[in-house]
Design a protein around this motif. Sequence first.
Motif, mmCIF file in Angstrom:
data_model
loop_
_atom_site.group_PDB
_atom_site.id
_atom_site.type_symbol
_atom_site.label_atom_id
_atom_site.label_comp_id
_atom_site.label_asym_id
_atom_site.label_seq_id
_atom_site.Cartn_x
_atom_site.Cartn_y
_atom_site.Cartn_z
ATOM 1 N N MET A 86 -3.360 20.599 -19.584
ATOM 2 C CA MET A 86 -2.558 20.805 -19.289
ATOM 3 C C MET A 86 -1.192 20.206 -20.665
ATOM 4 N N PRO A 87 -0.774 21.303 -20.565
ATOM 5 C CA PRO A 87 0.339 20.826 -22.606
ATOM 6 C C PRO A 87 1.591 20.026 -22.269
ATOM 7 N N LYS A 88 1.383 18.737 -22.100
ATOM 8 C CA LYS A 88 2.192 17.519 -21.812
ATOM 9 C C LYS A 88 2.629 17.399 -23.427
ATOM 10 N N GLN A 89 4.499 16.734 -23.119
ATOM 11 C CA GLN A 89 5.171 16.031 -23.728
ATOM 12 C C GLN A 89 4.308 15.490 -25.044
ATOM 13 N N SER A 90 4.527 15.393 -26.556
ATOM 14 C CA SER A 90 4.109 13.967 -26.735
ATOM 15 C C SER A 90 4.203 12.760 -26.988
ATOM 16 N N PRO A 91 3.916 11.480 -26.487
ATOM 17 C CA PRO A 91 4.742 11.196 -26.466
ATOM 18 C C PRO A 91 4.308 10.234 -27.191
ATOM 19 N N VAL A 92 6.153 9.459 -27.850
ATOM 20 C CA VAL A 92 6.156 8.981 -29.756
ATOM 21 C C VAL A 92 6.302 7.512 -29.063
ATOM 22 N N PRO A 93 5.775 6.604 -29.865
ATOM 23 C CA PRO A 93 4.913 5.841 -30.311
ATOM 24 C C PRO A 93 6.273 4.814 -30.700
ATOM 25 N N THR A 94 6.209 3.162 -29.748
ATOM 26 C CA THR A 94 7.744 2.088 -30.541
ATOM 27 C C THR A 94 6.904 1.225 -30.723
ATOM 28 N N GLU A 95 6.851 0.357 -31.746
ATOM 29 C CA GLU A 95 6.088 -0.769 -32.048
ATOM 30 C C GLU A 95 5.850 -1.328 -30.623
ATOM 31 N N LEU A 96 6.284 -1.271 -29.017
ATOM 32 C CA LEU A 96 5.750 -2.717 -28.964
ATOM 33 C C LEU A 96 4.721 -1.860 -28.043
ATOM 34 N N GLN A 156 0.072 -5.789 -17.026
ATOM 35 C CA GLN A 156 1.037 -4.638 -16.198
ATOM 36 C C GLN A 156 1.027 -3.822 -17.393
ATOM 37 N N PHE A 157 1.231 -2.353 -16.642
ATOM 38 C CA PHE A 157 1.530 -1.416 -17.191
ATOM 39 C C PHE A 157 2.731 -0.069 -16.708
ATOM 40 N N PRO A 158 3.920 0.224 -17.746
ATOM 41 C CA PRO A 158 4.174 0.048 -18.797
ATOM 42 C C PRO A 158 3.924 -0.586 -19.973
ATOM 43 N N PRO A 159 3.958 -0.655 -21.156
ATOM 44 C CA PRO A 159 4.114 -2.192 -22.335
ATOM 45 C C PRO A 159 5.359 -2.751 -21.657
ATOM 46 N N ARG A 160 5.871 -3.881 -21.570
ATOM 47 C CA ARG A 160 7.424 -4.321 -21.434
ATOM 48 C C ARG A 160 7.672 -5.443 -22.373
ATOM 49 N N MET A 161 8.169 -5.461 -23.048
ATOM 50 C CA MET A 161 8.569 -7.417 -24.565
ATOM 51 C C MET A 161 8.115 -7.688 -23.199
#
Lengths: 120, 441, 137
Positions: free
Chosen positions: C1-11, C36-41
Motif C-alpha cells: 500500500m502506497p502510504k504517505q511517508s511520515p516526517v519524523p520530529t525530535e519527539l 503509550q503510542f503515539p509518542p507524546r512529550m
Amino acid sequence: MAFLISFDIDGTLEFGDPPGGITVEMVRRAQELGFLIGSCSDRFPSAQKALWEARDIRVDFVAAKHMLPDIRSRFEAVKYLHIGDRELDQQLAEKAGFEFLWDHEGVAEPWLEWLESHGG
Amino acid sequence: MAHPIAPNSWHRNREGLGIWEGRGKVVATGVGTSPTARRWDERPETSLGALTIIAIRKAIEDAGISPDEIDGIVLTPESTTGVSNDPMSPAPEGFDQVFKMVDFPQAGITRGDIDWILLNMPELKNVEFKMNGPVCMSVALTTAAEAVSRGLTKTCLVVRGWHNLAGRYYVGQGAAALNTSSGPGKYGGIWGMPACATTAMIFEEYCNKYGKSHEMMAPFVVEERRNGLMNPDGFYTQHRPEMITVDDYLSGRWIAKPANIYDNDLPIQAALAVIFTTPELAAHHAQKPVYILNHAQTRPELQGVTPTLAEWEASSDKMGRMLYEGAGIGPEDLSFEQMYDGFTLFHQFHLEGLRFASRGEKRGYALDLYQTDISIEGPNPVSPSGGNSGNGRTRWWHHRDCILQLQGRSPSQIKRKAEYGVSGAHMPNFCDALIWGAGPD
Amino acid sequence: MPKQSPVPTELDQPFYDACNEDRLVVQHCGPCNRFQFPPRMMCARCGNPGLTWRQVSGRGRIKSRVVVYDSPVSTLVPEQPFNVATIALDEEPDVIMLSHLPGVPVDQVPIGAAVEVIFETTPATGQKVPEWRLAGS
C-alpha cells in the motif's frame, strides 16, 4: 441497442448542490434521442427520484453511487457512461465497466457523437 | 486577540464532587439561530461572521432584553472540523467594505472571534467578560455556566458559528493530498482512515461484543431525520426536505464499513447564540428560564493511536455518574436525551453511559432500544432535535433543543412532560455535557 | 500500500529510527508502568515527562476492523476498498496501532487473530513504518 448515461447529481447537474454544468435540457435531449438515463448519486434514492420528478423527467433508474454495477446488470446497452465530479465517481465507474466523463467534459454532450458513429 | 479559556478548576471531571455549587443559579432563556447554507458563497452577508451576528441579534430579541444587558460572551472560535484557511489568508474582496476587520483577516470567515463580533456589533457596548470555549459549543456552554454561577458575568452570550468552504470537506485536500505526512496525524493518518473510521472501528467492536448489527441503526437514523424535518431552522428543512427511509439508509455507500455515508453528518454554515443569565435577572426575560443543574467533562487518556470500546464505555459511564451526582437526579428522571450524534454510530455509547431508558441493562442495549418507540410521541424520546444527522453539522442542535423542549416550544416537542434533559458532545471519551431542568430542583 | 511517508520530529525520531532498523519501540512511563503510542512529550496519565523508549516483541492481536471505501488520502484512493485493523500489543493491549493487514482479503479480517509486526517502506522518503501480518503467514 441503447446507450446508457448515469449522472451524478451534486457538482454535476445544474440542480445539484453545488450546481454542476450539465443542464436539465442536455439530459432531456439525451432522453429524447433514446438514451437510457438516470442518476447514481449519494442522495437517497427516494430523494433522487423526487428531484427528477420535480423537473418532469421520467428517468430509467436511480441508485446509490456505488450501485453502478447493479445498473449495468439491469440494463443492456452498447455503452455505459457515468458523469461525475469526483475521483470516487471515476473509480466506481471504471470498476463497474462504465466509461467516465468529468462533469466539465460532459458539458459538450460528447454522447451525441455516439449516435453518428453507431449509425443512430 | 486570544481570550482565556476556562481554568481546569472549573471542570467537573471526577466523581465525589457532590451537588454542583452552581445548581439552579444559572438559566438559559433566549435562543437565536441563523439561516443555514451548504457552503459559503463568498458573499459577506452570508459569511460565518454575518450568520453569527444574525444569531446573536435573534437571541437577544428572543429573550426580550436590551443589548445593553449583555455583559459577557463565551465563544467557540473553531468553526469547522474540516479544511480551513490559514488565519492570515486575505479575505475575499469587499469583505472589509462590509465588516470592520481585526488583526487577522479570516475573523468572521473561517474563525469565530469575540473582538470581531464586538467591533461589528456596536450595540454590545457593555461586554466585560470574554472567554473562549474551544473546540465545541458544549465547552462554551459549560464554561458560560461556570462563569455565570461564579458571578463573573450576569447576562452572557454563548456563541458558535460554522463555516463550510467550497470544495470537499477534507478529502484529498491539504495534508491528505501530499505523499508525506507531518504532525500528530501521521501516526494514524497514513493508514487512510476517513474521520468516521475510528467510530466505525469501535462500533464494530461493540457489535461483535453484544451481537448487534449496523442494520439496527436504521430506526434511529430515520427518527432523527423525521425530528430534524420538523425544525424550521434546520438545514434539511430549509434546503433538502427529504425524508430518509430504512431502505435508503441501508443502501448507503460505505465510507468505512460499518459506517456508511448516512452515518456521517453533512457540513454546513450556521450559527447559534444562547443567552445565559441568573434566575433573578431572567424574571424579566421573555422566555421561560431553563435551569442548568450540572455540567461535567471527560477527556481522553489515550494509550493508543485510537481509543477502544473499553475506553469509550468507561469514559461515558463516568460521565453519566458525574452528571447525575452533581445534578441530584437519576436516569429515571430524564424526560429525553440529546447526546451528540455526529457520527450516528457513537450516539449509543453516550446513551448507554447515561443508562437512558435502561431497564436494568448497563451496556449493549441501545440498539435494541432503537427498535422500540424512540419517537417524540413515545415514552423514551431519543434525540428529539434530530441532531446533526437530522439538521446538518453544528454540534449544537441537541443543546439548543434541550432549552426549547424545557421551555415547551420545541418544533419537535416531546409529548410527555419535559422536566429534565441532557445534552453533551462530542466524543464518548472527550465530552462536555449538561443536565437541564424546567425548574431549579 | 502506497502510504504517505511520515516526517519524523525530535519527539518521535527514536521511533522512526527503530522502524528503519526493523525494531518496534514504544514510549514507557516508569511510575505508571505503562506504555503509550503515539509518542507524546509526557505520560498521558500522570504527566511524567521522563518517558523511555522500550523495544516490544512486535506481537499483537486484531482488536477490530473497518473496510475503507472513501479515504481522504489521495495516495490510497486507487487501493480502495482496503482493510484497516486495530492491533493491540501483546505487552499492553490498550496500546493500539493500525494496520492494512497486507494479504488479508477485504471483509475477511479475523478479529482476535494473532499478528506480528513487519516494516514497510513508504515510497516518498523511504521511511519505514510498522505494519502487521497474520502470525505465521
